[in-house]
Design an enzyme around this catalytic site. Structure first.
Site, PDB file in Angstrom:
ATOM      1  N   ILE A 258      -5.969  -6.704  -1.257  1.00 51.60           N
ATOM      2  CA  ILE A 258      -4.783  -5.966  -1.690  1.00 51.60           C
ATOM      3  C   ILE A 258      -4.591  -4.648  -0.942  1.00 51.60           C
ATOM      4  CG2 ILE A 258      -4.828  -6.975  -4.002  1.00 51.60           C
ATOM      5  CD1 ILE A 258      -5.796  -4.112  -4.942  1.00 51.60           C
ATOM      6  N   TYR A 259      -5.562  -4.231  -0.144  1.00 53.54           N
ATOM      7  CA  TYR A 259      -5.396  -2.989   0.599  1.00 53.54           C
ATOM      8  C   TYR A 259      -4.287  -3.181   1.641  1.00 53.54           C
ATOM      9  CZ  TYR A 259      -9.921  -1.369  -1.291  1.00 53.54           C
ATOM     10  OH  TYR A 259     -10.958  -0.993  -2.123  1.00 53.54           O
ATOM     11  N   SER A 260      -3.179  -2.490   1.433  1.00 49.84           N
ATOM     12  CA  SER A 260      -2.011  -2.607   2.319  1.00 49.84           C
ATOM     13  C   SER A 260      -1.573  -4.065   2.487  1.00 49.84           C
ATOM     14  CB  SER A 260      -2.290  -1.971   3.690  1.00 49.84           C
ATOM     15  OG  SER A 260      -2.370  -0.567   3.577  1.00 49.84           O
ATOM     16  N   GLY A 261      -1.675  -4.834   1.406  1.00 50.00           N
ATOM     17  CA  GLY A 261      -1.212  -6.214   1.429  1.00 50.00           C
ATOM     18  C   GLY A 261      -1.920  -7.085   2.446  1.00 50.00           C
ATOM     19  N   GLY A 262      -3.210  -6.812   2.669  1.00 49.86           N
ATOM     20  CA  GLY A 262      -3.988  -7.584   3.644  1.00 49.86           C
ATOM     21  C   GLY A 262      -4.071  -6.918   5.003  1.00 49.86           C
TER      22      GLY A 262
END
Length: 342
Positions: A61-65
């Site tokens: 989930i960090y920056s949407g991958g």
């Protein structure tokens, strides 16, 4: 760099590991953390490796991958067996009904997607980012067992579990011979010592190593926040304060006052003192440090190679002490047979 066993496992990890939450910078929340691109990430990773920090932590989930993708590009061409890659999944990664949780469906898909973004065929430490009460623990652990047997995962852990979440999972793992969680990535700092109440005694008893996230109290112990002064203009707290662990102002200022005093005594910075305090706590295997730039990273790396005195540790303990929740305050009255973990 000091290395410690990750819980009751044979894997040794550096006492400091590098978190990639600043990689990518996609969306308002993560942009407030940082927006490190591939070129800058390579520089930061070089600094880490030169200092003996070879463990890099991320999450889907960090920056949407994007954080995993930046990390994957930044480690290309390096000896994979010299690196320890840690990542996480469980939180929602898409709009679909099954793109969330720790079900077999989601975990298999999440691991395969992470492997692709990271550009590797195995993950050294895979952690569930949170507990999924809607999926049977047996389903989750049997899936992790399959992924370990397939060679995609080497060690498994959890993150943000309560005591009963973690203990139930360990019990099921023991019953069926599934991989045990050897790590618990948990919030722990001088302004957030709840980890000590139940999770630390559990970790001592069961051999689960703490991988500490946000060791500087969600950016509050950087040395830039002081009593009677406004929040710095460039602080990420302007955007993220309500999304992170809450800290009463008086507790924060009391701790910062003690940190500044000890920083003056030791010739170290406030963040270095705060990190060093954590490295002396029971069950802590590794503390995840983050950095927007080289200067921040080098400063955080200065938390190792020295130790606070017992008197300084005790001073910080007193400054950061808060009233325990029930039943923990009650249990402290029976310390003869139920001692505190630290």
């Amino acid at each position: 760099m000091e290395y410690r066993h990750l819980g009751r496992s044979g894997l040794k990890v550096p006492v400091l590991s590098f978190g990639t939450g600043t990689f990518g910078g996609k969306g308002e929340f993560f942009q407030a953390w940082g927006s490190t691109d591939v070129a800058e990430a390579r520089k930061l990773i070089d600094i880490c490796l030169d200092a003996g920090v070879n463990m890099f932590d991320s999450a889907d989930i960090y920056s949407g991958g994007a954080a995993e993708s930046v990390l994957g590009e930044a480690i290309k061409g390096r000896a994979r067996d010299k690196l320890l890659i840690s990542t996480k999944a469980t939180f929602r990664s898409g709009e679909g009904a099954n793109e969330v949780g720790s079900s077999r469906y989601h975990l298999v898909a999440a691991v395969d997607a992470a492997l692709k973004r990271l550009g590797t065929d195995y993950i050294d430490l895979f952690q569930l980012h949170g507990f999924d009460a809607a999926t049977p623990v047996e389903e989750t652990l049997s899936t992790l067992d399959d992924l370990v047997r397939a060679g995609k995962l080497r060690y498994v852990g959890a993150s943000n579990f309560s005591g009963w979440h973690l203990m139930k999972s360990l019990g099921v793992a023991e019953r069926y011979g599934y991989p045990r969680y050897v790590a618990h990535q948990a919030y722990y700092s001088l302004v957030g010592r709840d980890y000590e109440w139940e999770l630390m005694p559990l970790a001592q008893d069961q051999g689960v190593g703490a991988v500490v996230w946000s060791p500087l109290g969600w950016g509050r112990l950087t040395g830039k926040i002081r009593r009677g002064q406004p929040l710095p203009a460039n602080s990420r707290l302007h955007v993220t304060a309500d999304m992170g662990p809450p800290v009463p102002d008086e507790l924060l200022y009391r701790v910062v006052d003690a940190l500044e005093k000890i920083a003056g005594e030791t010739g170290k910075t406030v963040p270095q003192v705060a990190l060093n305090w954590l490295l002396q706590r029971p069950t802590v295997s590794s503390v995840v440090i983050g950095a927007r730039d080289e200067q921040q990273l080098r400063q955080n790396l200065g938390a190792v190679g020295w130790n606070l005195t017992k008197e300084q540790v005790a001073e910080l303990d007193v400054a950061s002490t808060t009233t325990l929740a029930y039943p923990y305050w009650h249990q402290r009255g029976f310390a003869e047979r139920n001692p505190a973990p630290v």
